[in-house]
Design a protein around this motif. Structure first.
Motif, PDB file in Angstrom:
ATOM      1  N   GLY A 136       0.795  -1.223   0.000  1.00  0.00           N
ATOM      2  CA  GLY A 136       0.000   0.000   0.000  1.00  0.00           C
ATOM      3  C   GLY A 136       0.824   1.267   0.000  1.00  0.00           C
ATOM      4  N   ARG A 137       2.099   1.164   0.339  1.00  0.00           N
ATOM      5  CA  ARG A 137       2.956   2.350   0.388  1.00  0.00           C
ATOM      6  C   ARG A 137       3.736   2.583  -0.900  1.00  0.00           C
ATOM      7  NH1 ARG A 137       7.089   3.100   4.896  1.00  0.00           N
ATOM      8  NH2 ARG A 137       7.276   5.047   3.706  1.00  0.00           N
ATOM      9  N   VAL A 138       3.662   1.658  -1.842  1.00  0.00           N
ATOM     10  CA  VAL A 138       4.399   1.828  -3.094  1.00  0.00           C
ATOM     11  C   VAL A 138       3.661   2.832  -3.963  1.00  0.00           C
ATOM     12  CG1 VAL A 138       5.335   0.685  -5.132  1.00  0.00           C
ATOM     13  CG2 VAL A 138       5.279  -0.528  -2.953  1.00  0.00           C
ATOM     14  N   GLY A 139       4.318   3.967  -4.192  1.00  0.00           N
ATOM     15  CA  GLY A 139       3.688   5.014  -4.985  1.00  0.00           C
ATOM     16  C   GLY A 139       3.995   4.938  -6.458  1.00  0.00           C
ATOM     17  N   GLY A 140       5.033   4.224  -6.840  1.00  0.00           N
ATOM     18  CA  GLY A 140       5.384   4.090  -8.248  1.00  0.00           C
ATOM     19  C   GLY A 140       6.876   3.881  -8.408  1.00  0.00           C
ATOM     20  N   ALA A 163       1.264  -0.457  -8.577  1.00  0.00           N
ATOM     21  CA  ALA A 163       1.595   0.954  -8.732  1.00  0.00           C
ATOM     22  C   ALA A 163       2.186   1.150 -10.122  1.00  0.00           C
ATOM     23  CB  ALA A 163       2.586   1.394  -7.652  1.00  0.00           C
ATOM     24  N   PRO A 164       2.112   2.353 -10.657  1.00  0.00           N
ATOM     25  CA  PRO A 164       2.596   2.581 -12.018  1.00  0.00           C
ATOM     26  C   PRO A 164       4.111   2.452 -12.146  1.00  0.00           C
ATOM     27  CG  PRO A 164       1.981   4.655 -10.990  1.00  0.00           C
ATOM     28  CD  PRO A 164       1.518   3.570 -10.073  1.00  0.00           C
ATOM     29  N   VAL A 165       4.551   1.913 -13.277  1.00  0.00           N
ATOM     30  CA  VAL A 165       5.960   1.843 -13.633  1.00  0.00           C
ATOM     31  C   VAL A 165       6.173   2.758 -14.831  1.00  0.00           C
ATOM     32  CG1 VAL A 165       7.838   0.389 -14.477  1.00  0.00           C
ATOM     33  CG2 VAL A 165       6.253  -0.507 -12.765  1.00  0.00           C
ATOM     34  N   HIS A 166       6.975   3.796 -14.653  1.00  0.00           N
ATOM     35  CA  HIS A 166       7.275   4.737 -15.721  1.00  0.00           C
ATOM     36  C   HIS A 166       8.705   4.512 -16.211  1.00  0.00           C
ATOM     37  CE1 HIS A 166       3.594   6.901 -14.726  1.00  0.00           C
ATOM     38  NE2 HIS A 166       3.994   6.957 -13.457  1.00  0.00           N
ATOM     39  N   GLN A 609      12.154   2.030 -26.898  1.00  0.00           N
ATOM     40  CA  GLN A 609      10.990   2.168 -26.027  1.00  0.00           C
ATOM     41  C   GLN A 609      10.114   0.917 -26.063  1.00  0.00           C
ATOM     42  OE1 GLN A 609      10.357   6.275 -28.085  1.00  0.00           O
ATOM     43  NE2 GLN A 609       9.089   6.317 -26.242  1.00  0.00           N
ATOM     44  N   GLU A 610      10.398   0.017 -26.996  1.00  0.00           N
ATOM     45  CA  GLU A 610       9.491  -1.094 -27.260  1.00  0.00           C
ATOM     46  C   GLU A 610       9.518  -2.163 -26.171  1.00  0.00           C
ATOM     47  OE1 GLU A 610      10.474  -2.571 -31.071  1.00  0.00           O
ATOM     48  OE2 GLU A 610       9.889  -0.729 -32.145  1.00  0.00           O
ATOM     49  N   LYS A 611      10.690  -2.471 -25.621  1.00  0.00           N
ATOM     50  CA  LYS A 611      10.783  -3.605 -24.699  1.00  0.00           C
ATOM     51  C   LYS A 611      10.022  -3.382 -23.401  1.00  0.00           C
ATOM     52  CE  LYS A 611      15.097  -5.689 -26.321  1.00  0.00           C
ATOM     53  NZ  LYS A 611      16.424  -6.221 -25.925  1.00  0.00           N
ATOM     54  N   LEU A 612      10.007  -2.156 -22.880  1.00  0.00           N
ATOM     55  CA  LEU A 612       9.367  -1.892 -21.585  1.00  0.00           C
ATOM     56  C   LEU A 612       7.951  -1.345 -21.722  1.00  0.00           C
ATOM     57  CD1 LEU A 612      12.472  -0.407 -19.760  1.00  0.00           C
ATOM     58  CD2 LEU A 612      11.228  -2.444 -19.041  1.00  0.00           C
ATOM     59  N   GLY A 620      -0.291   0.996 -15.818  1.00  0.00           N
ATOM     60  CA  GLY A 620      -0.830   2.351 -15.922  1.00  0.00           C
ATOM     61  C   GLY A 620       0.241   3.403 -16.092  1.00  0.00           C
ATOM     62  N   GLY A 621       1.488   2.986 -16.274  1.00  0.00           N
ATOM     63  CA  GLY A 621       2.590   3.932 -16.436  1.00  0.00           C
ATOM     64  C   GLY A 621       2.813   4.307 -17.886  1.00  0.00           C
ATOM     65  N   GLY A 622       3.846   5.115 -18.122  1.00  0.00           N
ATOM     66  CA  GLY A 622       4.148   5.570 -19.467  1.00  0.00           C
ATOM     67  C   GLY A 622       5.629   5.452 -19.780  1.00  0.00           C
ATOM     68  N   VAL A 623       5.954   5.521 -21.074  1.00  0.00           N
ATOM     69  CA  VAL A 623       7.339   5.464 -21.548  1.00  0.00           C
ATOM     70  C   VAL A 623       7.631   6.778 -22.264  1.00  0.00           C
ATOM     71  CG1 VAL A 623       9.008   4.224 -22.964  1.00  0.00           C
ATOM     72  CG2 VAL A 623       7.206   2.962 -21.784  1.00  0.00           C
ATOM     73  N   TYR A 624       8.697   7.470 -21.864  1.00  0.00           N
ATOM     74  CA  TYR A 624       8.991   8.805 -22.380  1.00  0.00           C
ATOM     75  C   TYR A 624      10.465   8.856 -22.795  1.00  0.00           C
ATOM     76  CZ  TYR A 624       4.941   9.415 -19.327  1.00  0.00           C
ATOM     77  OH  TYR A 624       3.738   9.258 -18.698  1.00  0.00           O
ATOM     78  N   ARG A 625      10.726   9.395 -23.970  1.00  0.00           N
ATOM     79  CA  ARG A 625      12.108   9.575 -24.418  1.00  0.00           C
ATOM     80  C   ARG A 625      12.606  10.938 -23.940  1.00  0.00           C
ATOM     81  NH1 ARG A 625      15.714   7.283 -27.708  1.00  0.00           N
ATOM     82  NH2 ARG A 625      14.297   5.689 -28.512  1.00  0.00           N
TER      83      ARG A 625
END
Length: 695
Positions: A136-140, A163-166, A609-612, A620-625
């Motif tokens: 419950g404490r993992v924010g991302g 939690a989201p992985v960005h 960016q493709e592998k992750l 629910g996270g995103g991939v950003y260059r």
């Protein structure tokens, strides 16, 4: 502070529920019949039930716990290419500042490198960082990487948190690279035979040239650092080349393609294959001149070696012993001199003459064949006795042209202990027979020695009585020859006075003659020992020059070696990088592979960016260059706090989940229907009922 209402019934819950039903029925009947005071009775009954339920107000003093946000920084070798390291440092600093500015988050930064692993492993490091954090404490999690990660979970459920992985991707989209891909490689090979290796050259990236017949790439093929051939290949086409397995043990074969202009790195332009060389059966011919006490010593040592195929003949009936018995009535096998020393002599790896005498059994012409056999790369060992000093000596034959010592005609018959010469203390054959620095071991005496004078470029490894040569070796042409000037080695084998190291001595001597690489007098070797690279020089000289080490990153350094023991010099360096290390010292060179021969870290190096992306989308996270083009300043997405269940990413922002956990510091309760207040309410309701009925 949080307020809530709680109950602590004075009676059983089922009884309380029954009373509530009874009060409700009475109240409904009264209200339906419009009985005067019905609502007052219902109120009084309700207050009575409330008093029995013992209600109280509950106040909790809680402190919200900050959510944990983990920044996993990729510090693997591929992150050192181009501008990636600077982009990583800038991104991590910006992330920490923005997250701390939001408040309500605890930032944990961990780094993952490729040392000790084959490839980049980020999620193992992430699991360790969150081992003490409740779900419950993992924010991302934010991964700062080039996208080439080799331990990506197949499903988000394997992460252990919700939690989201960005992902923030370093590098840029204009990268290009050339690499050598190994399609088919052997693991083992017979020494002297060729093994096929199939590979192709691959150019990737926007700047890579279009593959086609007009595009050719120069490829060099080396074995243990020695250039074997150069060829031109077309990128994308499979190429098969045969490579000879030169020696037993590891044969390191390199296939290196010329660099591509503007490519990200040339460290993957090289493919390395480690082929274990296996010697086929070694054929040894042992010819004993006559039966004697030490004859079986040679036979037993050679027969105990599984890699040796021994052919043994003993001359039991020399020509001068004629008793008139017809040959057809003898049970002896005729000595096949023509077959052995003319037709099949080149099939033997070693010929041993054990107390052999030149008495006409072997025609003079065949001694010429044996001398030629040595010059062309063969090996001969002469284990002599008193006959070597007599007229029947092998030195009185054409074989004298390759023999390393000339007999004086004197035979010394006195006890002595074999000792190592200065050369013997350095030579791999004899060095380990005694402790370092010693010349004589704790072994038994011998009692016979043939005096002989070494001639030409020879090495005297052991001495006997009056410091006369006992064991002499020499290289003749392409071959090798050794001369043992005593026939008393069998005393060590029989354990006389404790015996001696006859097995290692005679076995090493035989294998040196058959060109065993581990027994070379001049050799340069390198091997991994823990997290260090050890470079070792075997030499017969008193000093060695400096060695030049080239690391996998093509950084060169000069090393000075120190003497570990006579004939062996050594230096050790830290081997932080995986890959191929090259060492050059004078005319000698060697290579050593640290870690996997072809590390995953350098197999694919273009940022991606493709592998992750699949894992980020599942959480629910995103991939950003961070940068689109070379030289661009890294650009971070906006960071927003979100609640569980809400979207956590967008095209220009990423969300971190607030923590729903808290720490309870204290609880305060306030009874509602107890004491004077409860009694007054109940009495007021009863009094109202009586008053209404009395009218």
């Amino acid at each position: 502070m949080d307020w809530s209402l709680s109950f602590s019934p004075m009676i059983d819950d089922r009884l309380l529920a029954g009373l509530a039903v009874a009060v409700a029925v009475v109240a409904l009947v009264g209200l339906f019949r419009r009985t005067p005071g019905a609502w007052l009775r219902a109120l009084a009954g309700g207050l009575l039930l409330l008093a029995l339920a013992v209600p109280s107000l509950r106040q909790e003093d809680r402190e919200t716990v900050p959510a944990v946000v983990t920044i996993v920084t990729d510090r693997s070798a591929s992150q050192g290419f181009g501008e990636r390291e600077g982009q990583t440092d800038a991104a991590v600093a910006g992330l920490r500042e923005r997250i701390e500015r939001l408040g309500g988050f605890e930032v944990r930064e961990v780094a993952a490198d490729s040392a000790g692993t084959d490839g980049t492993h980020l999620f193992g490091v992430l699991e360790q960082a969150l081992a003490d954090v409740p779900e419950g404490r993992v924010g991302g999690t934010v991964l700062v990487t080039d996208g080439q990660v080799h331990d990506i979970p197949a499903d988000a459920a394997e992460l252990g948190f919700n939690a989201p992985v960005h992902v923030l991707v370093t590098g840029h989209e204009q990268e290009s690279d050339r690499r050598v891909v190994l399609n088919s490689t052997p693991r083992f090979g017979i020494v002297g035979e060729e093994k096929p290796i199939t590979f192709h050259v691959e150019d990737v990236g926007p700047a890579a040239p279009e593959p086609g017949p007009g595009t050719r790439v120069e490829v060099q093929i080396r074995r243990d650092g020695e250039l074997l051939r150069t060829m031109n290949v077309t990128p994308g086409d499979n190429v098969t080349v045969p490579v000879e397995i030169a020696h037993g043990g590891k044969n390191l074969i390199e296939i290196e393609a010329a660099p591509l202009e503007g490519e990200l790195t040339d460290q993957n332009n090289r493919g390395v294959i480690s082929v274990e060389g296996i010697r086929d059966t070694l054929r040894v011919l042992l010819v004993s001149g006559s039966p004697h006490a030490g004859e079986r010593t040679w036979r037993n040592i050679l027969k105990s070696d599984a890699s040796v195929d021994l052919v043994h003949f003993t001359i039991l009936r020399p020509p001068e012993k004629q008793d008139g018995t017809p040959i057809s009535e003898l049970s002896l096998i005729a000595f096949p001199t023509r077959e052995l020393f003319s037709e099949k002599i080149d099939q033997f790896d070693l010929i041993i003459f054990d107390r052999y005498q030149s008495r006409g059994v072997l025609p003079i012409l065949y001694y010429d064949n044996i001398a030629r056999y040595v010059e062309d790369g063969g090996a001969v060992l002469v284990a002599s006795g008193p006959e070597y000093a007599e007229n029947v000596s092998l030195f009185r034959t054409p074989l004298a042209s390759v023999l390393p010592a000339q007999p004086s005609g004197r035979v010394v018959e006195e006890p002595y202990r074999a000792a190592l010469s200065i050369e013997g203390q350095r030579h791999p054959i004899t060095r380990d027979l005694v402790p370092a620095g010693a010349t004589v071991g704790d072994w038994s005496e011998w009692f016979r020695l043939v005096e002989a004078n070494p001639a030409g470029e020879t090495r005297t490894l052991m001495t006997g009585a009056e410091e006369m040569p006992l064991l002499v070796t020499a290289r003749q042409g392409e071959g090798r020859i050794a001369l043992m000037l005593s026939d008393h080695a069998w005393l060590w084998a029989r354990g006389f006075e404790g015996g001696g190291p006859y097995v290692p001595l005679l076995r090493r001597l035989s294998h040196w003659l058959m060109k065993e690489t581990d027994l070379e007098e001049e050799a340069l070797r390198a091997y991994q020992e823990g997290d260090r690279l050890v470079i070792e020089r075997q030499t017969m000289e008193e000093s060695v020059p400096e060695a030049t080490l080239t690391r996998p990153s093509d950084i060169e350094e000069t090393l000075e070696m120190t003497q570990a023991e006579p004939g062996r010099w050594r230096v050790a360096v830290e081997a932080e990088q995986q890959g191929l290390y090259r060492v050059v010292q004078g005319d000698l060179r060697t290579v050593a592979s640290v870690g996997p021969a072809n590390p995953k870290e350098f197999a694919e190096v273009l940022s991606t960016q493709e592998k992750l992306s699949p894992l980020a989308e599942q959480t629910g996270g995103g991939v950003y260059r961070l940068a689109e083009d070379p030289g661009d300043t890294p650009s971070l997405p906006r960071i927003l706090p979100v609640r569980a269940g809400n979207s956590a990413s967008g095209s220009d922002w990423m969300g971190l989940r607030r923590s729903e956990d808290s720490i309870l510091h204290g609880v305060h309760t306030l009874p509602v229907m107890s004491g004077i207040l409860g009694l007054l309410l109940l009495l007021a309701a009863l009094a109202g009922t009586w008053f209404r009925e009395g009218r």
